[in-house]
Design an enzyme around this catalytic site. Sequence first.
Site, PDB file in Angstrom:
ATOM      1  N   LYS A 171       0.882  -1.137   0.185  1.00  0.00           N
ATOM      2  CA  LYS A 171       0.001  -0.024   0.086  1.00  0.00           C
ATOM      3  C   LYS A 171       0.883   1.243   0.080  1.00  0.00           C
ATOM      4  O   LYS A 171       1.868   1.516   0.729  1.00  0.00           O
ATOM      5  CB  LYS A 171      -1.025  -0.104   1.130  1.00  0.00           C
ATOM      6  CG  LYS A 171      -1.991  -1.062   1.168  1.00  0.00           C
ATOM      7  CD  LYS A 171      -2.997  -0.786   0.045  1.00  0.00           C
ATOM      8  CE  LYS A 171      -4.062  -1.904   0.193  1.00  0.00           C
ATOM      9  NZ  LYS A 171      -5.189  -1.667  -0.835  1.00  0.00           N
ATOM     10  N   ASP A 227      -0.279  -0.156  -4.387  1.00  0.00           N
ATOM     11  CA  ASP A 227      -1.757   0.097  -4.586  1.00  0.00           C
ATOM     12  C   ASP A 227      -1.772   1.374  -3.880  1.00  0.00           C
ATOM     13  O   ASP A 227      -1.500   1.615  -2.702  1.00  0.00           O
ATOM     14  CB  ASP A 227      -2.858  -0.688  -4.010  1.00  0.00           C
ATOM     15  CG  ASP A 227      -4.129  -0.485  -4.009  1.00  0.00           C
ATOM     16  OD1 ASP A 227      -4.434   0.707  -4.663  1.00  0.00           O
ATOM     17  OD2 ASP A 227      -5.082  -1.254  -3.606  1.00  0.00           O
ATOM     18  N   GLU A 275      -2.348   0.104  -8.643  1.00  0.00           N
ATOM     19  CA  GLU A 275      -3.581   0.132  -8.677  1.00  0.00           C
ATOM     20  C   GLU A 275      -3.989   1.346  -8.384  1.00  0.00           C
ATOM     21  O   GLU A 275      -3.275   2.173  -7.334  1.00  0.00           O
ATOM     22  CB  GLU A 275      -4.079  -0.751  -7.519  1.00  0.00           C
ATOM     23  CG  GLU A 275      -4.252  -2.280  -7.938  1.00  0.00           C
ATOM     24  CD  GLU A 275      -4.899  -3.116  -6.823  1.00  0.00           C
ATOM     25  OE1 GLU A 275      -5.952  -2.702  -6.117  1.00  0.00           O
ATOM     26  OE2 GLU A 275      -4.429  -3.918  -6.259  1.00  0.00           O
ATOM     27  N   ASP A 281      -8.925   0.213  -9.976  1.00  0.00           N
ATOM     28  CA  ASP A 281      -9.688  -0.693  -8.878  1.00  0.00           C
ATOM     29  C   ASP A 281     -11.031   0.245  -8.490  1.00  0.00           C
ATOM     30  O   ASP A 281     -12.162  -0.189  -8.960  1.00  0.00           O
ATOM     31  CB  ASP A 281      -8.878  -0.828  -7.698  1.00  0.00           C
ATOM     32  CG  ASP A 281      -9.519  -1.634  -6.704  1.00  0.00           C
ATOM     33  OD1 ASP A 281     -10.663  -1.993  -6.892  1.00  0.00           O
ATOM     34  OD2 ASP A 281      -8.795  -1.938  -5.661  1.00  0.00           O
ATOM     35  N   LYS A 324     -13.779  -6.833  -7.935  1.00  0.00           N
ATOM     36  CA  LYS A 324     -14.152  -7.441  -6.692  1.00  0.00           C
ATOM     37  C   LYS A 324     -15.399  -7.950  -6.793  1.00  0.00           C
ATOM     38  O   LYS A 324     -16.318  -6.927  -6.952  1.00  0.00           O
ATOM     39  CB  LYS A 324     -13.734  -6.267  -5.548  1.00  0.00           C
ATOM     40  CG  LYS A 324     -12.277  -6.088  -5.388  1.00  0.00           C
ATOM     41  CD  LYS A 324     -11.839  -5.052  -4.290  1.00  0.00           C
ATOM     42  CE  LYS A 324     -10.402  -4.612  -4.262  1.00  0.00           C
ATOM     43  NZ  LYS A 324     -10.284  -3.571  -3.387  1.00  0.00           N
TER      44      LYS A 324
HETATM   45 MG    MG Z   1      -6.772  -1.630  -4.747  1.00  0.00          MG
END
Ligand code: MG
Length: 403
Positions: free
Chosen positions: A201, A229, A255, A280, A304
């Site tokens: 992240k 991400d 992402e 995303d 997702k």
């Molecule tokens: Mg993501």
Amino acid sequence: MSLSRNQFLKMFGLGALAAGSKAYALPPAAAETQRAAAGKLKIKAVDIFLFDIPLAVPFRIAIGEMKAANLLLVRIHTDQGLVGLGEACPFPPITGETQATNAAAARAVRDVIVGKDPLAIDGLLRGLGPLVHSNPSAVAAFDMALHDILGKVAGLPLFRLFGGSERSFETDITAGLDTPAAMAERIRGFVRDGYRTVKVKVGLDPDEDVARLQAIRDAVGYEVGIRIDANQGWSVPQAVYALRKMEKLRIEFCEQPVRASDTAGLRAVRAQSPISIMADESLFVPADAVRLIMAEACDSFNIKVMKAGGLLNSIRIAHVADAANMRCMVGCMLDSKLALTAAAHVAASQANIVYADLDGNSEHVTDPVVGGMTVKGGMITLPESPGLGCDIDPAFLKKLTKI
Ligand SMILES: [Mg+2]
């Protein structure tokens, strides 16, 4: 000449299918009974339960922090005794839903679907209208439970019903935001556990983010795959600056560098970035996939189940991407093993889903799911039992609040 099914398959070099089918086929009598039920089944009742699973370590990303997974379990009963399970995992910083809004939506869905045919999934979900825009995770829970029933009627695990054949594949594991040293140490642990690919992240100060990645490369070397991400945390200039600085650190893809609604910004970053860009938060439902492809805004998609409103829409997104020669990842929120297994069935079924980020329960302090996927050394393996292949521990279920 009359041939048995196995002789027929062997004739076409499909002996493995003939042999493998035994592993997941129902006993003939049970399979016959269930197939006969198709078209005559009715949804008799729907149970909705709320449950929370605390996280061992709070999960921090650029746009928020979560201390627990606040979940919703849906259990659909048919009039012939079949049961389907589904889960909603609302993640407020990303989808804007909460457990409470999902609960209200789930009650409304229950009122609409009781008495209907559970196998008429497309029609049932279309009948819910724009609920998928306000409470996609609640819709996902119902979609999942309906598919669980479909798989049980067909006598097939969902990944096979959806057209897949391989039940094992690699997943990454994610390190939430922390100091460079702490993140490097955490990732060193993941690599010790056998993971070959990690997700990191970022999305705060670009120089600090570069320092995070440098510390991680220094700790684990260049053999480990790293994807990042930013969770919408950067502006367009910050994203371009950070991604150019990270080029030498061999990053697979980034992402969602910029805000979800900023399609032009995403396109601008993609045009200037040496690192491939994955959408995303900009991508929820299939129409978003079309919009992003037409805007040439990204190189790949993170699908997702919770954003898409279920398995059906997730597969539709993969199909749209495939038509545009685009690859996908299947990701997750803070799902329990139930929803993770559902997502894994999608991942295993589509050839253009080549990345998986299915680690949502890695910090859960309890796992109430019996069966389902297994994870070992970064490899997910799906069960061969029909449907999702999951159940909920009865002792755990007894303690839940039914609404
Ligand atoms: Mg993501």
